[in-house]
Design a protein around this motif. Structure first.
Motif, PDB file in Angstrom:
ATOM      1  N   PHE A   2       1.143  -1.116  -0.075  1.00  0.00           N
ATOM      2  CA  PHE A   2       0.187  -0.137   0.042  1.00  0.00           C
ATOM      3  C   PHE A   2       0.783   0.836  -0.020  1.00  0.00           C
ATOM      4  N   VAL A   3       0.610   2.351  -0.595  1.00  0.00           N
ATOM      5  CA  VAL A   3       1.008   3.517  -0.513  1.00  0.00           C
ATOM      6  C   VAL A   3      -0.214   4.698  -0.143  1.00  0.00           C
ATOM      7  N   ASN A   7      -2.776  13.326  -1.227  1.00  0.00           N
ATOM      8  CA  ASN A   7      -3.211  14.136  -0.368  1.00  0.00           C
ATOM      9  C   ASN A   7      -3.110  13.914   1.468  1.00  0.00           C
ATOM     10  N   CYS A   8      -2.132  13.254   1.317  1.00  0.00           N
ATOM     11  CA  CYS A   8      -1.930  12.991   2.623  1.00  0.00           C
ATOM     12  C   CYS A   8      -0.835  13.733   3.077  1.00  0.00           C
ATOM     13  N   ILE A   9      -0.054  15.186   1.680  1.00  0.00           N
ATOM     14  CA  ILE A   9       0.954  16.053   2.266  1.00  0.00           C
ATOM     15  C   ILE A   9      -0.114  17.077   3.331  1.00  0.00           C
ATOM     16  N   LYS A  10       0.035  18.103   4.141  1.00  0.00           N
ATOM     17  CA  LYS A  10      -0.173  19.046   5.333  1.00  0.00           C
ATOM     18  C   LYS A  10      -1.969  18.332   5.691  1.00  0.00           C
ATOM     19  N   CYS A  11      -2.148  17.289   5.650  1.00  0.00           N
ATOM     20  CA  CYS A  11      -3.648  16.774   5.974  1.00  0.00           C
ATOM     21  C   CYS A  11      -2.745  16.075   7.707  1.00  0.00           C
ATOM     22  N   LYS A  12      -1.949  15.178   7.225  1.00  0.00           N
ATOM     23  CA  LYS A  12      -1.494  13.966   8.190  1.00  0.00           C
ATOM     24  C   LYS A  12      -2.480  14.134   9.167  1.00  0.00           C
ATOM     25  N   TYR A  13      -2.968  12.787   8.793  1.00  0.00           N
ATOM     26  CA  TYR A  13      -4.159  12.469  10.062  1.00  0.00           C
ATOM     27  C   TYR A  13      -3.546  11.955  10.931  1.00  0.00           C
ATOM     28  N   GLN A  14      -2.596  10.504  10.656  1.00  0.00           N
ATOM     29  CA  GLN A  14      -2.592   9.387  11.079  1.00  0.00           C
ATOM     30  C   GLN A  14      -3.228   8.538  12.252  1.00  0.00           C
ATOM     31  N   ASP A  15      -4.221   8.314  11.239  1.00  0.00           N
ATOM     32  CA  ASP A  15      -5.504   7.478  12.163  1.00  0.00           C
ATOM     33  C   ASP A  15      -4.928   6.081  11.435  1.00  0.00           C
ATOM     34  N   CYS A  16      -4.429   5.570  10.323  1.00  0.00           N
ATOM     35  CA  CYS A  16      -3.962   4.944   9.732  1.00  0.00           C
ATOM     36  C   CYS A  16      -2.483   4.213  10.962  1.00  0.00           C
ATOM     37  N   VAL A  17      -1.842   4.840  11.305  1.00  0.00           N
ATOM     38  CA  VAL A  17      -0.566   4.158  12.280  1.00  0.00           C
ATOM     39  C   VAL A  17      -1.053   2.790  13.084  1.00  0.00           C
ATOM     40  N   GLU A  18      -2.568   3.630  13.510  1.00  0.00           N
ATOM     41  CA  GLU A  18      -2.982   3.317  14.440  1.00  0.00           C
ATOM     42  C   GLU A  18      -3.614   1.787  14.972  1.00  0.00           C
ATOM     43  N   VAL A  19      -3.411   1.291  13.786  1.00  0.00           N
ATOM     44  CA  VAL A  19      -4.983   0.299  13.153  1.00  0.00           C
ATOM     45  C   VAL A  19      -3.263  -0.518  12.152  1.00  0.00           C
ATOM     46  N   CYS A  20      -2.498  -0.438  11.534  1.00  0.00           N
ATOM     47  CA  CYS A  20      -1.546  -1.198  11.343  1.00  0.00           C
ATOM     48  C   CYS A  20      -0.949  -2.542  12.000  1.00  0.00           C
ATOM     49  N   PRO A  21      -1.115  -4.015  11.534  1.00  0.00           N
ATOM     50  CA  PRO A  21      -0.762  -4.542  11.624  1.00  0.00           C
ATOM     51  C   PRO A  21       1.018  -4.756  12.378  1.00  0.00           C
ATOM     52  N   VAL A  22       2.061  -4.274  11.595  1.00  0.00           N
ATOM     53  CA  VAL A  22       3.100  -4.240  11.703  1.00  0.00           C
ATOM     54  C   VAL A  22       3.951  -3.268  11.636  1.00  0.00           C
ATOM     55  N   ASP A  23       3.067  -2.034  12.038  1.00  0.00           N
ATOM     56  CA  ASP A  23       3.793  -1.159  12.799  1.00  0.00           C
ATOM     57  C   ASP A  23       4.810  -0.538  11.241  1.00  0.00           C
ATOM     58  N   CYS A  24       4.280  -0.652  10.014  1.00  0.00           N
ATOM     59  CA  CYS A  24       5.791   0.310   9.081  1.00  0.00           C
ATOM     60  C   CYS A  24       5.024   1.241   7.969  1.00  0.00           C
ATOM     61  N   PHE A  25       4.613   2.211   8.848  1.00  0.00           N
ATOM     62  CA  PHE A  25       4.450   3.410   9.364  1.00  0.00           C
ATOM     63  C   PHE A  25       5.445   4.523   9.335  1.00  0.00           C
ATOM     64  N   TYR A  26       6.170   5.442   8.756  1.00  0.00           N
ATOM     65  CA  TYR A  26       7.152   6.013   9.144  1.00  0.00           C
ATOM     66  C   TYR A  26       6.535   7.829   8.982  1.00  0.00           C
ATOM     67  N   GLU A  27       7.759   8.542   9.319  1.00  0.00           N
ATOM     68  CA  GLU A  27       6.862  10.389   9.424  1.00  0.00           C
ATOM     69  C   GLU A  27       8.124  11.086   9.408  1.00  0.00           C
ATOM     70  N   PRO A  36       7.701  -0.719   1.886  1.00  0.00           N
ATOM     71  CA  PRO A  36       7.087  -1.582   0.925  1.00  0.00           C
ATOM     72  C   PRO A  36       7.276  -2.699   1.499  1.00  0.00           C
ATOM     73  N   ASP A  37       8.730  -2.519   2.215  1.00  0.00           N
ATOM     74  CA  ASP A  37       8.966  -3.727   2.527  1.00  0.00           C
ATOM     75  C   ASP A  37       8.863  -4.961   3.408  1.00  0.00           C
ATOM     76  N   GLU A  38       8.014  -3.944   4.321  1.00  0.00           N
ATOM     77  CA  GLU A  38       7.456  -4.753   6.011  1.00  0.00           C
ATOM     78  C   GLU A  38       6.065  -4.307   5.672  1.00  0.00           C
ATOM     79  N   CYS A  39       4.943  -3.724   4.431  1.00  0.00           N
ATOM     80  CA  CYS A  39       3.171  -3.784   4.690  1.00  0.00           C
ATOM     81  C   CYS A  39       3.035  -5.378   3.815  1.00  0.00           C
ATOM     82  N   ILE A  40       2.481  -5.651   4.955  1.00  0.00           N
ATOM     83  CA  ILE A  40       1.644  -7.192   4.224  1.00  0.00           C
ATOM     84  C   ILE A  40       0.445  -7.210   3.456  1.00  0.00           C
TER      85      ILE A  40
END
Ligand code: SF4
Length: 106
Positions: A2-3, A7-27, A36-40
């Motif tokens: 997933f990519v 539209n994330c630029i300057k919005c950056k709500y961050q709800d996504c990071v709370e649900v990711c089971p492998v913690d593969c978001f970076y800020e 992309p190597d960690e996303c399942i």
């Protein structure tokens, strides 16, 4: 994988990071990316984004292909994020604005 797209630029709500089971978001300063190597490919993050900025790489909207490389590159440089932090105060005003790529802070 997933990519996170423009539209994330300057919005950056961050709800996504709370649900990711492998913690593969970076800020970054005003954007998030997925490693992309960690996303399942679980797809849990996609409906969580209030800005509808997350897509499967196979279903990217036209013009957003550049974000495949941006996610791969910046996820190697930015710190991991697993909990919602401070959200931009003006995020609602930026949600949906076009041509935000030039505003991406690296
Ligand atoms: Fe994380 Fe799943 Fe989203 Fe990949 S698709 S970034 S594993 S929540």
């Amino acid at each position: 994988t997933f990519v996170v797209t423009e539209n994330c630029i300057k919005c950056k709500y961050q709800d996504c990071v709370e649900v990711c089971p492998v913690d593969c978001f970076y800020e970054g300063p005003n954007f998030l990316v997925i490693n992309p190597d960690e996303c399942i490919d679980c797809a849990l993050c996609e409906p969580e984004c209030p800005a509808n900025a997350i897509f499967s790489e196979d279903e990217l909207p036209a013009g957003q292909e550049v974000f495949i490389e941006i996610n791969a590159d910046l996820s190697q440089k930015w710190p991991n994020i697993t909990q919602i932090g401070e959200q931009p105060a003006d995020r609602e005003e930026w949600n949906g604005k076009p041509d935000k790529l030039k505003l991406l802070e690296r």
